[in-house]
Design a protein around this motif. Structure first.
Motif, PDB file in Angstrom:
ATOM      1  N   THR A 176      30.057  39.866  27.397  1.00 29.68           N
ATOM      2  CA  THR A 176      28.646  40.245  27.234  1.00 29.68           C
ATOM      3  C   THR A 176      28.220  41.212  28.330  1.00 29.68           C
ATOM      4  OG1 THR A 176      28.172  38.097  26.227  1.00 29.68           O
ATOM      5  CG2 THR A 176      26.300  39.370  27.033  1.00 29.68           C
ATOM      6  N   LEU A 177      28.659  40.943  29.569  1.00 32.18           N
ATOM      7  CA  LEU A 177      28.320  41.828  30.680  1.00 32.18           C
ATOM      8  C   LEU A 177      28.921  43.216  30.472  1.00 32.18           C
ATOM      9  CD1 LEU A 177      27.055  42.210  33.485  1.00 32.18           C
ATOM     10  CD2 LEU A 177      29.215  41.438  34.469  1.00 32.18           C
ATOM     11  N   LEU A 178      30.141  43.280  29.944  1.00 34.78           N
ATOM     12  CA  LEU A 178      30.764  44.572  29.683  1.00 34.78           C
ATOM     13  C   LEU A 178      29.932  45.396  28.720  1.00 34.78           C
ATOM     14  CD1 LEU A 178      33.231  46.445  29.995  1.00 34.78           C
ATOM     15  CD2 LEU A 178      34.293  45.222  28.094  1.00 34.78           C
ATOM     16  N   HIS A 179      29.412  44.750  27.661  1.00 30.16           N
ATOM     17  CA  HIS A 179      28.565  45.450  26.696  1.00 30.16           C
ATOM     18  C   HIS A 179      27.251  45.878  27.336  1.00 30.16           C
ATOM     19  CE1 HIS A 179      26.611  46.488  22.929  1.00 30.16           C
ATOM     20  NE2 HIS A 179      25.610  45.681  23.253  1.00 30.16           N
ATOM     21  N   ALA A 197      39.644  43.593  32.564  1.00 31.35           N
ATOM     22  CA  ALA A 197      39.627  44.663  33.564  1.00 31.35           C
ATOM     23  C   ALA A 197      38.332  44.634  34.367  1.00 31.35           C
ATOM     24  CB  ALA A 197      39.794  46.017  32.882  1.00 31.35           C
ATOM     25  N   LEU A 198      37.205  44.386  33.694  1.00 35.92           N
ATOM     26  CA  LEU A 198      35.924  44.279  34.396  1.00 35.92           C
ATOM     27  C   LEU A 198      35.926  43.073  35.322  1.00 35.92           C
ATOM     28  CD1 LEU A 198      32.987  45.025  34.949  1.00 35.92           C
ATOM     29  CD2 LEU A 198      32.348  43.774  32.875  1.00 35.92           C
ATOM     30  N   GLY A 199      36.454  41.932  34.834  1.00 31.97           N
ATOM     31  CA  GLY A 199      36.510  40.733  35.656  1.00 31.97           C
ATOM     32  C   GLY A 199      37.331  40.936  36.918  1.00 31.97           C
ATOM     33  N   ASP A 200      38.440  41.666  36.808  1.00 32.78           N
ATOM     34  CA  ASP A 200      39.276  41.940  37.979  1.00 32.78           C
ATOM     35  C   ASP A 200      38.517  42.777  39.009  1.00 32.78           C
ATOM     36  OD1 ASP A 200      41.316  40.521  36.838  1.00 32.78           O
ATOM     37  OD2 ASP A 200      42.394  42.288  36.093  1.00 32.78           O
ATOM     38  N   GLN A 201      37.749  43.755  38.519  1.00 37.41           N
ATOM     39  CA  GLN A 201      36.986  44.597  39.439  1.00 37.41           C
ATOM     40  C   GLN A 201      35.828  43.832  40.078  1.00 37.41           C
ATOM     41  OE1 GLN A 201      37.528  47.979  40.442  1.00 37.41           O
ATOM     42  NE2 GLN A 201      39.490  47.268  39.648  1.00 37.41           N
ATOM     43  N   LEU A 202      35.195  42.939  39.322  1.00 31.98           N
ATOM     44  CA  LEU A 202      34.127  42.118  39.894  1.00 31.98           C
ATOM     45  C   LEU A 202      34.671  41.224  41.005  1.00 31.98           C
ATOM     46  CD1 LEU A 202      32.130  41.026  36.713  1.00 31.98           C
ATOM     47  CD2 LEU A 202      31.383  42.624  38.489  1.00 31.98           C
ATOM     48  N   ARG A 203      35.862  40.686  40.787  1.00 30.14           N
ATOM     49  CA  ARG A 203      36.481  39.840  41.811  1.00 30.14           C
ATOM     50  C   ARG A 203      36.848  40.659  43.049  1.00 30.14           C
ATOM     51  NH1 ARG A 203      41.744  38.624  42.669  1.00 30.14           N
ATOM     52  NH2 ARG A 203      42.348  39.612  40.699  1.00 30.14           N
TER      53      ARG A 203
END
Length: 265
Positions: A176-179, A197-203
């Motif tokens: 949902t955050l990616l959208h 990929a977004l989750g990895d960058q957030l971490r």
């Protein structure tokens, strides 16, 4: 430009690391190499972009040259001043070593390079500064580099823009955050191809974002839920320096997605 793998290796080299490999011309012997060295990198623009390397970096902006000298003049003046420089360094070293055992820093205030922080605090106190002044200056130096890094990163730019145009917090899945972040992506930049990929960058950028007042918590055990909120350290009522141009270029796109800015542009 420093690639991400190169910056990871510089982290290991700066604070100490090593690797093991098979010894040449043998089948069973192993050679282990341990390295720890200071590194100097120069450039016109910031070349350090990874938050973990920024935690190990001192950023120095050199003053503009008013008068120029030839190489011979510089060499002659340096050799003339070298005895005084050496005496000053040795005198400072002896005073720091004498003061170092009395330096106390709370574990909650200790930065990543703890030994360096104790030494820097001792140097500051030798020169008459109040206790804690070095930690304050060191933190501000790190924040300066982190702000530049976030302003040039895809996830930092999109997340800051979303919080400023849309709302002060987010709680939901990474998908949902990616959208939600997609309309805020920087112009001309490639976007994340998957929620992972977004989750990895957030971490990876989580510690840097927290220092600027944006707390990111990713829970991979609860269906990859993510919670983002402001900690009250950043004022989003008005754009930060350098942000107005990006907001104006993206304003029509924001409005097409139904978001309204909190300030007039």
């Amino acid at each position: 430009y420093l690639s991400d793998p190169m910056q990871d290796r510089m982290c290991s080299l700066g604070t100490g690391g090593g690797f093991a490999t098979r010894t040449l011309y043998s089948t069973s012997e192993e050679t282990a190499v341990e390295l720890q060295r200071p590194i100097i990198v120069n450039g016109i623009v910031g070349v350090v972009t990874r938050p973990d390397l920024l935690d190990r970096t001192l950023i120095l902006e050199l003053p503009q040259l008013i008068e120029r000298k030839t190489s011979k003049e510089l060499k002659d003046e340096f050799e003339k001043d070298l005895p005084t420089i050496l005496v000053g360094l040795l005198d400072l070293l002896s005073k720091v070593l004498n003061l170092l055992p009395s330096i106390k820093i709370s574990p909650k205030q200790l930065p990543r390079m703890g030994d360096f922080a104790h030494c820097g605090e001792a140097v500051y106190q030798v020169y008459g500064n109040e206790p804690g002044k070095f930690l304050s200056d060191f933190k501000e130096n790190r924040l300066k580099g982190i702000r530049c890094t976030l302003d040039t990163s895809i996830v930092g730019t999109a997340l800051s823009s979303d919080l400023e145009f849309n709302k002060d917090s987010f709680e939901g899945t990474i998908k949902t955050l990616l959208h939600e972040l997609e309309p805020h992506k920087p112009e001309g930049e490639s976007w994340f191809k998957s929620p992972r990929a977004l989750g990895d960058q957030l971490r990876r950028y989580g510690p840097a974002l927290r220092l600027t007042g944006i707390d990111v918590k990713v829970n991979y055990l609860a269906e990859r839920m993510v919670k983002i909120f402001e900690k009250g350290k950043v004022n989003y009522d008005k754009p930060r320096p350098g942000e107005v141009k990006r907001f104006i270029s993206n304003s029509d796109k924001m409005k097409s997605f139904g978001w309204k800015p909190k300030f007039d542009i």
